[in-house]
Design a protein around this motif. Sequence first.
Motif, PDB file in Angstrom:
ATOM      1  N   SER A   8       3.313   0.164 -10.887  1.00 27.90           N
ATOM      2  CA  SER A   8       2.985  -0.747  -9.340  1.00 27.90           C
ATOM      3  C   SER A   8       1.743  -0.322  -8.603  1.00 27.90           C
ATOM      4  O   SER A   8       1.382   1.152  -8.666  1.00 27.90           O
ATOM      5  CB  SER A   8       4.322  -0.500  -9.060  1.00 27.90           C
ATOM      6  N   GLU A   9       1.212  -1.179  -8.218  1.00 27.93           N
ATOM      7  CA  GLU A   9       0.088  -0.722  -7.808  1.00 27.93           C
ATOM      8  C   GLU A   9       0.592  -0.496  -6.467  1.00 27.93           C
ATOM      9  O   GLU A   9      -0.263  -0.087  -5.747  1.00 27.93           O
ATOM     10  CB  GLU A   9      -0.716  -1.749  -7.356  1.00 27.93           C
ATOM     11  N   ASP A  39      -3.090   8.954  -5.851  1.00 23.35           N
ATOM     12  CA  ASP A  39      -1.891   9.253  -6.113  1.00 23.35           C
ATOM     13  C   ASP A  39      -0.853   8.512  -6.777  1.00 23.35           C
ATOM     14  O   ASP A  39      -0.175  10.142  -8.006  1.00 23.35           O
ATOM     15  CB  ASP A  39      -1.436   9.274  -4.483  1.00 23.35           C
ATOM     16  N   ILE A  40      -0.760   7.679  -7.162  1.00 28.07           N
ATOM     17  CA  ILE A  40      -0.168   7.244  -8.161  1.00 28.07           C
ATOM     18  C   ILE A  40      -0.661   7.822 -10.157  1.00 28.07           C
ATOM     19  O   ILE A  40       0.085   7.500 -10.413  1.00 28.07           O
ATOM     20  CB  ILE A  40      -0.186   5.309  -7.871  1.00 28.07           C
ATOM     21  N   ILE A  41      -1.816   7.349  -9.825  1.00 30.89           N
ATOM     22  CA  ILE A  41      -2.269   7.781 -11.443  1.00 30.89           C
ATOM     23  C   ILE A  41      -2.064   9.236 -11.623  1.00 30.89           C
ATOM     24  O   ILE A  41      -2.076  10.214 -12.659  1.00 30.89           O
ATOM     25  CB  ILE A  41      -4.027   7.741 -11.053  1.00 30.89           C
ATOM     26  N   ARG A  42      -2.304  10.589 -10.013  1.00 36.06           N
ATOM     27  CA  ARG A  42      -2.023  12.037 -10.375  1.00 36.06           C
ATOM     28  C   ARG A  42      -0.730  11.398 -10.705  1.00 36.06           C
ATOM     29  O   ARG A  42       0.325  12.979 -11.417  1.00 36.06           O
ATOM     30  CB  ARG A  42      -2.319  12.528  -8.895  1.00 36.06           C
ATOM     31  N   TRP A  43       0.152  10.901  -9.561  1.00 32.23           N
ATOM     32  CA  TRP A  43       1.897  11.072 -10.499  1.00 32.23           C
ATOM     33  C   TRP A  43       2.181  10.785 -11.677  1.00 32.23           C
ATOM     34  O   TRP A  43       2.764  11.659 -12.341  1.00 32.23           O
ATOM     35  CB  TRP A  43       2.654  10.236  -8.648  1.00 32.23           C
ATOM     36  N   PHE A  44       2.161   9.690 -12.372  1.00 29.23           N
ATOM     37  CA  PHE A  44       2.178   9.630 -13.733  1.00 29.23           C
ATOM     38  C   PHE A  44       1.363  10.032 -14.341  1.00 29.23           C
ATOM     39  O   PHE A  44       2.189  10.632 -15.113  1.00 29.23           O
ATOM     40  CB  PHE A  44       0.715   7.666 -13.843  1.00 29.23           C
ATOM     41  N   SER A  75      -8.153   3.537  -2.398  1.00 27.89           N
ATOM     42  CA  SER A  75      -7.901   4.392  -2.723  1.00 27.89           C
ATOM     43  C   SER A  75      -7.243   5.495  -3.214  1.00 27.89           C
ATOM     44  O   SER A  75      -6.545   5.589  -4.203  1.00 27.89           O
ATOM     45  CB  SER A  75      -9.643   4.721  -3.397  1.00 27.89           C
ATOM     46  N   SER A  76      -6.644   6.471  -2.104  1.00 29.49           N
ATOM     47  CA  SER A  76      -5.972   7.187  -2.112  1.00 29.49           C
ATOM     48  C   SER A  76      -4.656   6.731  -2.748  1.00 29.49           C
ATOM     49  O   SER A  76      -3.831   8.006  -3.170  1.00 29.49           O
ATOM     50  CB  SER A  76      -5.427   7.779  -0.457  1.00 29.49           C
ATOM     51  N   ALA A  77      -4.294   5.773  -2.092  1.00 25.09           N
ATOM     52  CA  ALA A  77      -3.206   5.423  -2.777  1.00 25.09           C
ATOM     53  C   ALA A  77      -2.728   4.997  -4.351  1.00 25.09           C
ATOM     54  O   ALA A  77      -2.136   5.989  -4.909  1.00 25.09           O
ATOM     55  CB  ALA A  77      -1.811   3.968  -2.319  1.00 25.09           C
ATOM     56  N   GLN A  78      -3.956   4.562  -4.435  1.00 23.48           N
ATOM     57  CA  GLN A  78      -4.122   4.935  -6.260  1.00 23.48           C
ATOM     58  C   GLN A  78      -4.654   5.982  -6.995  1.00 23.48           C
ATOM     59  O   GLN A  78      -3.728   6.028  -7.470  1.00 23.48           O
ATOM     60  CB  GLN A  78      -5.427   4.317  -6.458  1.00 23.48           C
TER      61      GLN A  78
END
Length: 422
Positions: free
Chosen positions: A343-344, A290-295, A285-288
Amino acid sequence: MLRQILSEMYIDPDLLAELSEEQKQILFFKMREEQIRRWKEREAAMERKESLPVKSRPKKENGKSVHWKLGADKEVWVWVMGEHHLDKPYDVLCSEITAERERLRTEQEAEELRKTQSEEFTNNLKTKSQCSDLQTPNNWKTQNACKKVAEEEEVRQESRSARILEEKKTQKKELVKEKQDEEIKQVEEDKTKQIYKNWKEDSEWQASLRKSKAADEKRRSLAKQAREDYKRLSLAAQRGRSGEGLGVPQKPRRPPLPPKPQFLPPAGHPPKPLGNQGVTRTASSSAQEDIIRWFKEEQLPCRAGYQKTSDSIAPWFHGILTLKKANELLSTGLPGTFLIRVSEKMKGYALSYLSEEGCKHFLIDASADSYSFLGVDQLQHATLADLVEYHKEEPITSLGKELLLYPCGQQDQPPDYLELFE
């Protein structure tokens, strides 16, 4: 995304499975370049360390040491055979060695001939001494016989020597002739090999040129055919919409693209739960997050996911989807259907494309404030919409088959990209 892979020198196996063969080769080539760069840096550091002054160790008594001969430049003197202007070429050295061996063999044969002649001469002297002992009137007949034997022996000796000399001359001539024949044969073989090499290089170049021209022509024809098919389908859809009011039966059409999603629910209606409708959570969940925050922080200011000329979400844009979910969405479309998903696994995008052979997936690098396919082409696009517009007419790979014709829209409600815009 690419910098992250090169810094860690590791790529997730699931992410590697999404790459095409061409993308894998490009990625492995860049990883190898990074390994060589690091190796050179380490070698330079070791050389700098070795160049530092080292404290001399005390020499042992009666200790042995090796001293190298130094040249005028105070470096170790090295002699490489053939580099000096006085050194003889390899061919000359070989001919001198062969001549020396031939001379030694001739001297040995001459020595053997002299030994044979001396032995025969000694035997003749013995025969003559025996005949001289018989110099009496009663032994004249025996004396004449001895003289005759000695004369015959001398004749045989002379004929034998002449025959041996003739055989040696013949052997020497044969050796010289064989050597000349071998040299002529070698020259002819070299000429034949050179001719064949030139012909082969010319034929390979011609074949490569023909193949490249055929590939370019095939790519143009495929692109032209795809554009014509797209125009024909668009005209058919327009005719179908105009014929609905007249009661003319029409063929079933694809559902229209969804409008811009409403992020806020209507008044008096509670928001619907998201559930698990198209949005696939990653294993971490932390990786996701991070991806949402990056987007939200880096991609939204660049209008990622929006159409080029409006503020609505593009029909081909999707949220965080797995490879399996993307294949399911594309399975109901026609060849040429595509979507772009977040990308997931890492910070970036993936374009999923349905071809005649099946689904293909291409990673999109967004790490340099621009968008381009990883390893496929070097063109940089300002937005995702520019990338899509460009590849509607130009194929993604050199085979000329991946034209972005039909966007794959949302099939679930709410849309799977909702969490990226909240």
